[in-house]
Motif scaffolding. Sequence first.
Motif, PDB file in Angstrom:
ATOM      1  N   VAL A  64       0.833  -1.207   0.000  1.00 48.89           N
ATOM      2  CA  VAL A  64       0.000   0.000   0.000  1.00 48.89           C
ATOM      3  C   VAL A  64       0.867   1.256   0.000  1.00 48.89           C
ATOM      4  N   PHE A  65       1.896   1.279   0.846  1.00 50.54           N
ATOM      5  CA  PHE A  65       2.800   2.439   0.868  1.00 50.54           C
ATOM      6  C   PHE A  65       3.425   2.663  -0.505  1.00 50.54           C
ATOM      7  N   LEU A  66       3.889   1.578  -1.125  1.00 51.54           N
ATOM      8  CA  LEU A  66       4.571   1.677  -2.414  1.00 51.54           C
ATOM      9  C   LEU A  66       3.622   2.080  -3.541  1.00 51.54           C
ATOM     10  N   LYS A  67       2.355   1.675  -3.419  1.00 48.94           N
ATOM     11  CA  LYS A  67       1.343   2.078  -4.402  1.00 48.94           C
ATOM     12  C   LYS A  67       0.968   3.547  -4.258  1.00 48.94           C
ATOM     13  N   THR A  68       1.004   4.022  -3.002  1.00 52.32           N
ATOM     14  CA  THR A  68       0.438   5.329  -2.685  1.00 52.32           C
ATOM     15  C   THR A  68       1.436   6.466  -2.860  1.00 52.32           C
ATOM     16  N   LEU A  69       2.693   6.228  -2.491  1.00 51.59           N
ATOM     17  CA  LEU A  69       3.703   7.285  -2.512  1.00 51.59           C
ATOM     18  C   LEU A  69       4.811   6.977  -3.516  1.00 51.59           C
ATOM     19  N   PRO A  70       5.384   7.998  -4.146  1.00 55.31           N
ATOM     20  CA  PRO A  70       6.576   7.776  -4.974  1.00 55.31           C
ATOM     21  C   PRO A  70       7.694   7.209  -4.106  1.00 55.31           C
ATOM     22  N   ILE A  71       8.505   6.357  -4.683  1.00 50.08           N
ATOM     23  CA  ILE A  71       9.510   5.642  -3.889  1.00 50.08           C
ATOM     24  C   ILE A  71      10.512   6.605  -3.244  1.00 50.08           C
ATOM     25  N   ASP A  72      10.787   7.733  -3.879  1.00 49.03           N
ATOM     26  CA  ASP A  72      11.723   8.701  -3.303  1.00 49.03           C
ATOM     27  C   ASP A  72      11.151   9.383  -2.065  1.00 49.03           C
ATOM     28  N   LEU A  73       9.824   9.387  -1.926  1.00 51.95           N
ATOM     29  CA  LEU A  73       9.204   9.980  -0.739  1.00 51.95           C
ATOM     30  C   LEU A  73       9.112   8.985   0.424  1.00 51.95           C
ATOM     31  N   ILE A  74       9.400   7.713   0.142  1.00 53.19           N
ATOM     32  CA  ILE A  74       9.388   6.695   1.194  1.00 53.19           C
ATOM     33  C   ILE A  74      10.793   6.495   1.757  1.00 53.19           C
ATOM     34  N   ALA A  75      11.800   6.492   0.886  1.00 50.38           N
ATOM     35  CA  ALA A  75      13.181   6.208   1.290  1.00 50.38           C
ATOM     36  C   ALA A  75      13.643   7.170   2.378  1.00 50.38           C
ATOM     37  N   GLY A  76      13.969   6.621   3.534  1.00 52.48           N
ATOM     38  CA  GLY A  76      14.488   7.421   4.636  1.00 52.48           C
ATOM     39  C   GLY A  76      13.471   8.298   5.334  1.00 52.48           C
ATOM     40  N   ASN A  77      12.195   8.207   4.939  1.00 53.96           N
ATOM     41  CA  ASN A  77      11.145   9.069   5.501  1.00 53.96           C
ATOM     42  C   ASN A  77      10.368   8.315   6.583  1.00 53.96           C
ATOM     43  N   GLN A  78      10.674   8.583   7.853  1.00 57.34           N
ATOM     44  CA  GLN A  78       9.994   7.877   8.942  1.00 57.34           C
ATOM     45  C   GLN A  78       8.557   8.348   9.147  1.00 57.34           C
ATOM     46  N   ASN A  79       8.152   9.358   8.388  1.00 62.43           N
ATOM     47  CA  ASN A  79       6.749   9.791   8.399  1.00 62.43           C
ATOM     48  C   ASN A  79       5.982   9.230   7.196  1.00 62.43           C
ATOM     49  N   ALA A  80       6.551   8.213   6.532  1.00 65.13           N
ATOM     50  CA  ALA A  80       5.916   7.667   5.324  1.00 65.13           C
ATOM     51  C   ALA A  80       4.524   7.122   5.620  1.00 65.13           C
ATOM     52  N   ALA A  81       4.343   6.453   6.766  1.00 64.32           N
ATOM     53  CA  ALA A  81       3.027   5.903   7.118  1.00 64.32           C
ATOM     54  C   ALA A  81       2.003   7.023   7.254  1.00 64.32           C
ATOM     55  N   ALA A  82       2.397   8.111   7.917  1.00 65.23           N
ATOM     56  CA  ALA A  82       1.489   9.254   8.081  1.00 65.23           C
ATOM     57  C   ALA A  82       1.207   9.907   6.733  1.00 65.23           C
ATOM     58  N   ASP A  83       2.239  10.043   5.901  1.00 61.98           N
ATOM     59  CA  ASP A  83       2.056  10.668   4.584  1.00 61.98           C
ATOM     60  C   ASP A  83       1.119   9.840   3.707  1.00 61.98           C
ATOM     61  N   ALA A  84       1.303   8.507   3.746  1.00 61.96           N
ATOM     62  CA  ALA A  84       0.431   7.631   2.963  1.00 61.96           C
ATOM     63  C   ALA A  84      -1.005   7.712   3.476  1.00 61.96           C
ATOM     64  N   SER A  85      -1.173   7.776   4.782  1.00 63.05           N
ATOM     65  CA  SER A  85      -2.519   7.871   5.371  1.00 63.05           C
ATOM     66  C   SER A  85      -3.208   9.160   4.955  1.00 63.05           C
ATOM     67  N   MET A  86      -2.462  10.261   4.954  1.00 65.61           N
ATOM     68  CA  MET A  86      -3.029  11.545   4.528  1.00 65.61           C
ATOM     69  C   MET A  86      -3.494  11.478   3.078  1.00 65.61           C
ATOM     70  N   LYS A  87      -2.691  10.819   2.244  1.00 66.10           N
ATOM     71  CA  LYS A  87      -3.031  10.739   0.818  1.00 66.10           C
ATOM     72  C   LYS A  87      -4.245   9.833   0.583  1.00 66.10           C
ATOM     73  N   LEU A  88      -4.347   8.771   1.386  1.00 65.09           N
ATOM     74  CA  LEU A  88      -5.449   7.827   1.222  1.00 65.09           C
ATOM     75  C   LEU A  88      -6.768   8.340   1.795  1.00 65.09           C
ATOM     76  N   PHE A  89      -6.691   8.977   2.947  1.00 62.09           N
ATOM     77  CA  PHE A  89      -7.909   9.298   3.695  1.00 62.09           C
ATOM     78  C   PHE A  89      -8.161  10.790   3.867  1.00 62.09           C
ATOM     79  N   GLY A  90      -7.313  11.611   3.270  1.00 62.61           N
ATOM     80  CA  GLY A  90      -7.475  13.048   3.443  1.00 62.61           C
ATOM     81  C   GLY A  90      -6.874  13.508   4.762  1.00 62.61           C
ATOM     82  N   GLN A  91      -6.918  14.804   4.993  1.00 61.88           N
ATOM     83  CA  GLN A  91      -6.259  15.389   6.153  1.00 61.88           C
ATOM     84  C   GLN A  91      -6.811  14.836   7.466  1.00 61.88           C
ATOM     85  N   PHE A  92      -8.119  14.838   7.632  1.00 64.78           N
ATOM     86  CA  PHE A  92      -8.719  14.414   8.902  1.00 64.78           C
ATOM     87  C   PHE A  92      -8.561  12.909   9.110  1.00 64.78           C
ATOM     88  N   GLY A  93      -8.908  12.130   8.089  1.00 65.78           N
ATOM     89  CA  GLY A  93      -8.788  10.678   8.200  1.00 65.78           C
ATOM     90  C   GLY A  93      -7.356  10.237   8.406  1.00 65.78           C
TER      91      GLY A  93
END
Length: 440
Positions: free
Chosen positions: A248-277
């Motif tokens: 899911v992370f790899l589908k949702t975010l460009p790979i360069d935004l995941i590498a070394g980004n410990q906020n990747a889970a939060a970033d993917a969640s924002m993209k999937l569910f919007g700001q509040f979700g």
Amino acid sequence: MAKELRREIGTFTALATVMGTVIGGGVFFKTASVVAANHSANMTLAAWILGGILTICAGLTSAELAAAIPRTGGAMRYLEYAYGKPVGFLMGWAQLLVYYPANIAALSIIFGTQWVALFHLSSAWQLPVAILCGLSITGLNFLGAKVGGSVQSIALIFKLIPIIVIVGIGLFAPANATIHLWPITTGDHLNWGSAFSSSLLATMFAYDGWISIGNIAGEMKHPERDLPRAIIIGLAGITLIYTLVNLVFLKTLPIDLIAGNQNAAADASMKLFGQFGGKLVTIGILISVYGAINGYTLTGMRVPFAMAEEDSLPFSKYFRQLSRRTYVPYFAGSVQFVIALIMMFMGSFDLLTDMLVFVMWVFNCLIFIAVFKLRRTEPELNRPYRVPGYPVIPLIALVGGIFILATTLITETGLAVTGLLLTLIGLPIYFWHQRHKTTN
């Protein structure tokens, strides 16, 4: 009449124990390290799958000793039985000085990182929030085992919510990237072997916890049948979950935004569910991390307490002290937090987790070797459960463990040497204390 463990645990309880012990916060944050090592979607997924297979083999192997030597103290007792008291002591020492404090420190740092990102605070707040997080959990556990256990039960529920939501919705969301499963490749200009070995090493923290699985063997109704079933189904289920979360992370975010980004889970969640979700999911992840820290705090302070009850440690009279009201080993808990606090100032999340993984896999390999050793030297030992596929499964576990150790020594020599030195310091302390006990 001697008291014995009551055999009351069935397959479902064993399965829940396996999954509850291993699933923590690691899957949300180690993806950044795995992707940074390879810059490849398919190698990332392959590393998580291979890490799961290795963990299954390790769990099946160590469980033979757990069933044959069902003593309080777990792996420390297996090593003591197979190699003698000094080796058993060294594992307890490594848990006291490295394993539990490093887990608490690393996860507290992650909690601080996520808190700062969630509330858009200055990065200067990361360390203070991490310290307050670790301190608050230690304080809660000083209120008694019941309080610590309640926090653990609540967190167990919350830790599953983000996983279910991310996988359940993320798999069917429109993909922002195309993932080819074969051939397994790396990013540009990366060596395939070093990229894959570093990726596999990074997954090991998320699978950590399997060593405790065999501790329930003495209380199972049919360990010879139910224990391998629980380990295989439970760890295979965890491997599937971890792989799907990463997909899911790899589908949702460009790979360069995941590498070394410990906020990747939060970033993917924002993209999937919007700001509040996305914020709600991130809060669920924070609760999951808080619960994981609580689990290590609750368990960790009882390791030096158990060692002190046998007078195995210097200052044992302090380590075995319990508070009068709550019967908690407060001195052991305070020392654990102080060590974790020092680590928070000195290390990053990846540095601390890689060090603790390396140190514990040294002892894991000794456990795998002990299975072969005791099969040869004590064939008459009562084994309610025997590792299936012997000797292939133990060999896979051992070869995989040696590979992890060798990779860490080659790629992170300073970290590995530091972990080994912290562990080996325990030997002169052990022998000094034994002499001191004899002369007094």
